[in-house]
Write a protein that holds these residues in place. Sequence first.
Motif, PDB file in Angstrom:
ATOM      1  N   UNK A  97       0.830  -1.212   0.000  1.00 29.75           N
ATOM      2  CA  UNK A  97       0.000   0.000   0.000  1.00 29.75           C
ATOM      3  C   UNK A  97       0.863   1.260   0.000  1.00 29.75           C
ATOM      4  N   UNK A  98       1.889   1.287   0.875  1.00 21.71           N
ATOM      5  CA  UNK A  98       2.819   2.433   0.895  1.00 21.71           C
ATOM      6  C   UNK A  98       3.456   2.602  -0.478  1.00 21.71           C
ATOM      7  N   UNK A  99       3.854   1.469  -1.067  1.00 24.49           N
ATOM      8  CA  UNK A  99       4.510   1.526  -2.368  1.00 24.49           C
ATOM      9  C   UNK A  99       3.543   2.069  -3.435  1.00 24.49           C
ATOM     10  N   UNK A 100       2.298   1.621  -3.397  1.00 24.80           N
ATOM     11  CA  UNK A 100       1.305   2.130  -4.357  1.00 24.80           C
ATOM     12  C   UNK A 100       1.115   3.636  -4.205  1.00 24.80           C
ATOM     13  N   UNK A 101       1.050   4.086  -2.955  1.00 26.15           N
ATOM     14  CA  UNK A 101       0.852   5.525  -2.721  1.00 26.15           C
ATOM     15  C   UNK A 101       2.071   6.307  -3.211  1.00 26.15           C
ATOM     16  N   UNK A 102       3.271   5.786  -2.935  1.00 23.69           N
ATOM     17  CA  UNK A 102       4.490   6.461  -3.398  1.00 23.69           C
ATOM     18  C   UNK A 102       4.515   6.554  -4.924  1.00 23.69           C
ATOM     19  N   UNK A 103       4.199   5.463  -5.586  1.00 19.89           N
ATOM     20  CA  UNK A 103       4.206   5.432  -7.061  1.00 19.89           C
ATOM     21  C   UNK A 103       3.198   6.432  -7.627  1.00 19.89           C
ATOM     22  N   UNK A 104       2.043   6.476  -7.005  1.00 22.41           N
ATOM     23  CA  UNK A 104       0.990   7.387  -7.458  1.00 22.41           C
ATOM     24  C   UNK A 104       1.417   8.838  -7.268  1.00 22.41           C
ATOM     25  N   UNK A 105       1.927   9.156  -6.078  1.00 23.52           N
ATOM     26  CA  UNK A 105       2.308  10.549  -5.794  1.00 23.52           C
ATOM     27  C   UNK A 105       3.474  10.992  -6.672  1.00 23.52           C
ATOM     28  N   UNK A 106       4.406  10.070  -6.914  1.00 26.25           N
ATOM     29  CA  UNK A 106       5.546  10.392  -7.774  1.00 26.25           C
ATOM     30  C   UNK A 106       5.065  10.715  -9.184  1.00 26.25           C
ATOM     31  N   UNK A 107       4.149   9.907  -9.657  1.00 25.56           N
ATOM     32  CA  UNK A 107       3.635  10.121 -11.003  1.00 25.56           C
ATOM     33  C   UNK A 107       2.854  11.449 -11.081  1.00 25.56           C
ATOM     34  N   UNK A 108       2.088  11.748 -10.043  1.00 26.55           N
ATOM     35  CA  UNK A 108       1.356  13.019 -10.030  1.00 26.55           C
ATOM     36  C   UNK A 108       2.319  14.201  -9.956  1.00 26.55           C
ATOM     37  N   UNK A 109       3.327  14.087  -9.093  1.00 30.30           N
ATOM     38  CA  UNK A 109       4.289  15.184  -8.927  1.00 30.30           C
ATOM     39  C   UNK A 109       4.974  15.481 -10.252  1.00 30.30           C
ATOM     40  N   UNK A 110       5.276  14.439 -11.015  1.00 29.42           N
ATOM     41  CA  UNK A 110       5.899  14.617 -12.327  1.00 29.42           C
ATOM     42  C   UNK A 110       4.954  15.321 -13.285  1.00 29.42           C
TER      43      UNK A 110
END
Length: 360
Positions: A269-282
């Motif tokens: 779950x943490x990993x999914x949230x990190x991946x999502x936020x990274x993609x949004x930040x980009x």
Amino acid sequence: MAKTHPPQMNGSPLHCVYTQDSVASLLDSNFTLAVFTFNGQTFNGQTESAGAGVSSQNDDPRLVNTGLARKDGCGTNEVWRSEKPVVSGTDDGVNWSENGELLFCAVEITESNYDGCTAASEAGYTKILTFLAQKNFPHIVRMWNYLADINNDENGLERYKAFCSGRYNAFTQRYTEDQFPAACAIGHYGGALVIYLIASKVPGTHYENPDQISAYQYPPTYGVRSPSFARATVKSFADTTYIYVSGTASIKGHKTLHAGDVGRQLDVTFDNIDRLLLSIAGKERISGTLNFDILKIYVRDPSDVDFVKSIASKHYQESQFQILLGDICRSDLGVEIEGMCVIASDNVDGVSTDDEKDLP
Ligand code: 3EB
């Protein structure tokens, strides 16, 4: 309603916090957009089931008793504070409040008045979506769904799946898949189907997780109609940008990982949230680190709460979080996390998004 001084919010239209303040004191301000309780009860406006501390104010349209519970009993409420004074009311069973920029609204659907969960959720969503169109706040930023016995069968269909069919039927009358907002759907401890949401006049941008299949494209094993939601929605105002992250769980692609192991589910779950936020930040060209301001962690089994709390307090040192007891919509999942990041719009360069779509 008492006139209180506006909260100091530096130009942001909405400020969400968990608080020990009583429901009555929170509602006693015309800068309060909405208040949420977590005491295992759902009914708004029904004196016999009002939560602790709620008396004459319990028919206030800004109050939602979520039906979710906290392991340590109650005492913590959630408040959405508005920078500007709010107006509120109830129209055709839809409770609402708004501050000019954001509209909050909620319905509580007594399922016994309908022929099954699909009909109840379709009716609830049809009511809400019709209201949003009439009120000219057609763009949903984030929605929450809480219902009883979410993993139980009803006429041979899991109630979550039945709920998804009803929501889909209502949504697709007015919206296309790329307009589905961030969401969560969690099982509560009994009573009405509770749906609440926040909507705006100008649309936000919806995002998907590169590691997960879009829920609206899940294969039919997860339900006749796929869940109608996006993984996150970003909504910017003049001074503040909000990132709403949907209920996120241990799912990669469309598959549950680590059924029965809450510790490993948290890692995914943490990993999914990190991946999502990274993609949004980009995509949004956000500078700086993204931290959640406020989080909800839904835990199915009360005996997992202390463990989840210890892991989460290390992982989310910067954030206010609350652990709520509720059933995750897949019976093989024990934990799910949602959150909101608040960032200064100065730190967001913005995306080239699609032009505004025609909406009802
Ligand atoms: C998932 O990712 C887990 O039906 O509104 C998460 C967020 C989930 C929202 C919903 C369901 C919903 O499929 C479950």
